[in-house]
Design a protein around this motif. Structure first.
Motif, PDB file in Angstrom:
ATOM      1  N   VAL A  51      76.517  81.599 108.619  1.00  0.00           N
ATOM      2  CA  VAL A  51      76.970  80.546 107.716  1.00  0.00           C
ATOM      3  C   VAL A  51      78.432  80.257 107.980  1.00  0.00           C
ATOM      4  N   VAL A  52      78.739  78.978 108.261  1.00  0.00           N
ATOM      5  CA  VAL A  52      80.099  78.545 108.562  1.00  0.00           C
ATOM      6  C   VAL A  52      80.494  77.480 107.546  1.00  0.00           C
ATOM      7  N   SER A  53      81.681  77.604 106.967  1.00  0.00           N
ATOM      8  CA  SER A  53      82.165  76.658 105.963  1.00  0.00           C
ATOM      9  C   SER A  53      83.011  75.572 106.605  1.00  0.00           C
ATOM     10  N   GLU A  54      82.971  74.382 106.017  1.00  0.00           N
ATOM     11  CA  GLU A  54      83.829  73.296 106.486  1.00  0.00           C
ATOM     12  C   GLU A  54      85.306  73.636 106.274  1.00  0.00           C
ATOM     13  N   LEU A  55      85.608  74.633 105.459  1.00  0.00           N
ATOM     14  CA  LEU A  55      86.992  75.031 105.212  1.00  0.00           C
ATOM     15  C   LEU A  55      87.479  76.100 106.183  1.00  0.00           C
ATOM     16  N   ASP A  56      86.595  76.613 107.047  1.00  0.00           N
ATOM     17  CA  ASP A  56      87.006  77.597 108.047  1.00  0.00           C
ATOM     18  C   ASP A  56      87.969  76.957 109.038  1.00  0.00           C
ATOM     19  N   LYS A  57      88.995  77.695 109.406  1.00  0.00           N
ATOM     20  CA  LYS A  57      89.961  77.224 110.391  1.00  0.00           C
ATOM     21  C   LYS A  57      89.234  76.912 111.704  1.00  0.00           C
ATOM     22  N   GLY A  58      89.509  75.744 112.278  1.00  0.00           N
ATOM     23  CA  GLY A  58      88.913  75.345 113.539  1.00  0.00           C
ATOM     24  C   GLY A  58      87.566  74.653 113.415  1.00  0.00           C
ATOM     25  N   PHE A  59      87.134  74.341 112.178  1.00  0.00           N
ATOM     26  CA  PHE A  59      85.808  73.763 111.950  1.00  0.00           C
ATOM     27  C   PHE A  59      85.616  72.434 112.685  1.00  0.00           C
ATOM     28  N   ASP A  60      86.579  71.533 112.618  1.00  0.00           N
ATOM     29  CA  ASP A  60      86.436  70.218 113.251  1.00  0.00           C
ATOM     30  C   ASP A  60      86.279  70.334 114.765  1.00  0.00           C
ATOM     31  N   ALA A  61      87.107  71.160 115.406  1.00  0.00           N
ATOM     32  CA  ALA A  61      86.997  71.372 116.856  1.00  0.00           C
ATOM     33  C   ALA A  61      85.676  72.051 117.194  1.00  0.00           C
ATOM     34  N   PHE A  62      85.245  72.962 116.348  1.00  0.00           N
ATOM     35  CA  PHE A  62      83.976  73.668 116.530  1.00  0.00           C
ATOM     36  C   PHE A  62      82.808  72.677 116.571  1.00  0.00           C
ATOM     37  N   VAL A  63      82.769  71.751 115.622  1.00  0.00           N
ATOM     38  CA  VAL A  63      81.701  70.750 115.573  1.00  0.00           C
ATOM     39  C   VAL A  63      81.770  69.846 116.806  1.00  0.00           C
ATOM     40  N   ARG A  64      82.965  69.442 117.203  1.00  0.00           N
ATOM     41  CA  ARG A  64      83.111  68.612 118.416  1.00  0.00           C
ATOM     42  C   ARG A  64      82.597  69.344 119.649  1.00  0.00           C
ATOM     43  N   ASP A  65      82.912  70.630 119.752  1.00  0.00           N
ATOM     44  CA  ASP A  65      82.488  71.413 120.917  1.00  0.00           C
ATOM     45  C   ASP A  65      80.974  71.606 120.969  1.00  0.00           C
ATOM     46  N   LEU A  66      80.321  71.613 119.822  1.00  0.00           N
ATOM     47  CA  LEU A  66      78.882  71.886 119.777  1.00  0.00           C
ATOM     48  C   LEU A  66      78.002  70.643 119.747  1.00  0.00           C
ATOM     49  N   ARG A  67      78.591  69.459 119.718  1.00  0.00           N
ATOM     50  CA  ARG A  67      77.754  68.252 119.585  1.00  0.00           C
ATOM     51  C   ARG A  67      76.850  68.023 120.796  1.00  0.00           C
ATOM     52  N   ASP A  68      77.233  68.523 121.977  1.00  0.00           N
ATOM     53  CA  ASP A  68      76.349  68.399 123.145  1.00  0.00           C
ATOM     54  C   ASP A  68      75.266  69.474 123.139  1.00  0.00           C
ATOM     55  N   VAL A  69      75.570  70.627 122.563  1.00  0.00           N
ATOM     56  CA  VAL A  69      74.606  71.731 122.492  1.00  0.00           C
ATOM     57  C   VAL A  69      73.560  71.466 121.406  1.00  0.00           C
ATOM     58  N   PHE A  70      74.026  70.992 120.247  1.00  0.00           N
ATOM     59  CA  PHE A  70      73.151  70.691 119.108  1.00  0.00           C
ATOM     60  C   PHE A  70      73.350  69.236 118.695  1.00  0.00           C
ATOM     61  N   PRO A  71      72.715  68.285 119.389  1.00  0.00           N
ATOM     62  CA  PRO A  71      72.880  66.870 119.032  1.00  0.00           C
ATOM     63  C   PRO A  71      72.508  66.635 117.573  1.00  0.00           C
ATOM     64  N   GLY A  72      73.378  65.955 116.846  1.00  0.00           N
ATOM     65  CA  GLY A  72      73.157  65.685 115.429  1.00  0.00           C
ATOM     66  C   GLY A  72      74.048  66.512 114.527  1.00  0.00           C
ATOM     67  N   ILE A  73      74.693  67.546 115.073  1.00  0.00           N
ATOM     68  CA  ILE A  73      75.539  68.410 114.249  1.00  0.00           C
ATOM     69  C   ILE A  73      76.740  67.650 113.680  1.00  0.00           C
ATOM     70  N   GLU A  74      77.153  66.587 114.377  1.00  0.00           N
ATOM     71  CA  GLU A  74      78.316  65.822 113.909  1.00  0.00           C
ATOM     72  C   GLU A  74      78.012  65.055 112.616  1.00  0.00           C
ATOM     73  N   ALA A  75      76.753  65.001 112.197  1.00  0.00           N
ATOM     74  CA  ALA A  75      76.370  64.323 110.962  1.00  0.00           C
ATOM     75  C   ALA A  75      76.332  65.281 109.779  1.00  0.00           C
ATOM     76  N   TRP A  76      77.115  66.363 109.844  1.00  0.00           N
ATOM     77  CA  TRP A  76      77.087  67.383 108.793  1.00  0.00           C
ATOM     78  C   TRP A  76      77.497  66.846 107.423  1.00  0.00           C
ATOM     79  N   GLN A  77      78.258  65.746 107.382  1.00  0.00           N
ATOM     80  CA  GLN A  77      78.712  65.198 106.097  1.00  0.00           C
ATOM     81  C   GLN A  77      77.552  64.662 105.252  1.00  0.00           C
TER      82      GLN A  77
END
Length: 132
Positions: free
Chosen positions: A80-106
């Motif tokens: 479980v990862v929180s949107e308040l964790d340090k580095g969350f935005d970069a983490f989501v950007r890095d994983l969008r090719d691995v898990f397509p659709g993750i950028e729609a977490w909002q």
């Protein structure tokens, strides 16, 4: 039946440095293809992206809505990862090719206050099915 992918173990010195020096947060280690989550100073959790079967976004009503990403893996505790964790935005950007659709977490944030929501962002396709 294909050969299972054996995850690469991250170097010991790098893991020690992360535990003792780096701050709390989350990131994607592209070299070993692992999610590295540090929820506390001396607690590190690693999860190989090849083991992830489903990615889900959900919220919890505390004093405010906070969105969490849930990484489900067969036979392991959900990461479980929180949107308040340090580095969350970069983490989501890095994983969008691995898990397509993750950028729609909002989308997990409901339009109605105090309403809990969960949204599947990505699911591993069964053999012979298209990814989605």
């Amino acid at each position: 039946m294909g050969n299972p992918v054996v995850p690469v173990r991250r170097p010991l010195l790098r893991r020690w440095r992360e535990r003792l020096v780096e701050g709390v947060g989350v990131r994607f280690d592209a070299d070993t293809r692992c999610i590295v989550h540090r929820p506390a100073r001396l607690h590190v959790r690693e999860l190989s992206v090849e083991r992830v079967t489903r990615v889900e976004a959900g919220n919890r009503d505390i004093a405010y809505d906070r969105v969490f990403l849930f990484f489900h893996a067969e036979g392991e505790e959900t990461l479980v990862v929180s949107e308040l964790d340090k580095g969350f935005d970069a983490f989501v950007r890095d994983l969008r090719d691995v898990f397509p659709g993750i950028e729609a977490w909002q989308r997990a944030v409901p339009s109605v206050a105090f309403q809990l929501t969960a949204v599947d962002l990505w699911t591993r396709a069964a053999p012979g099915e298209p990814a989605g």
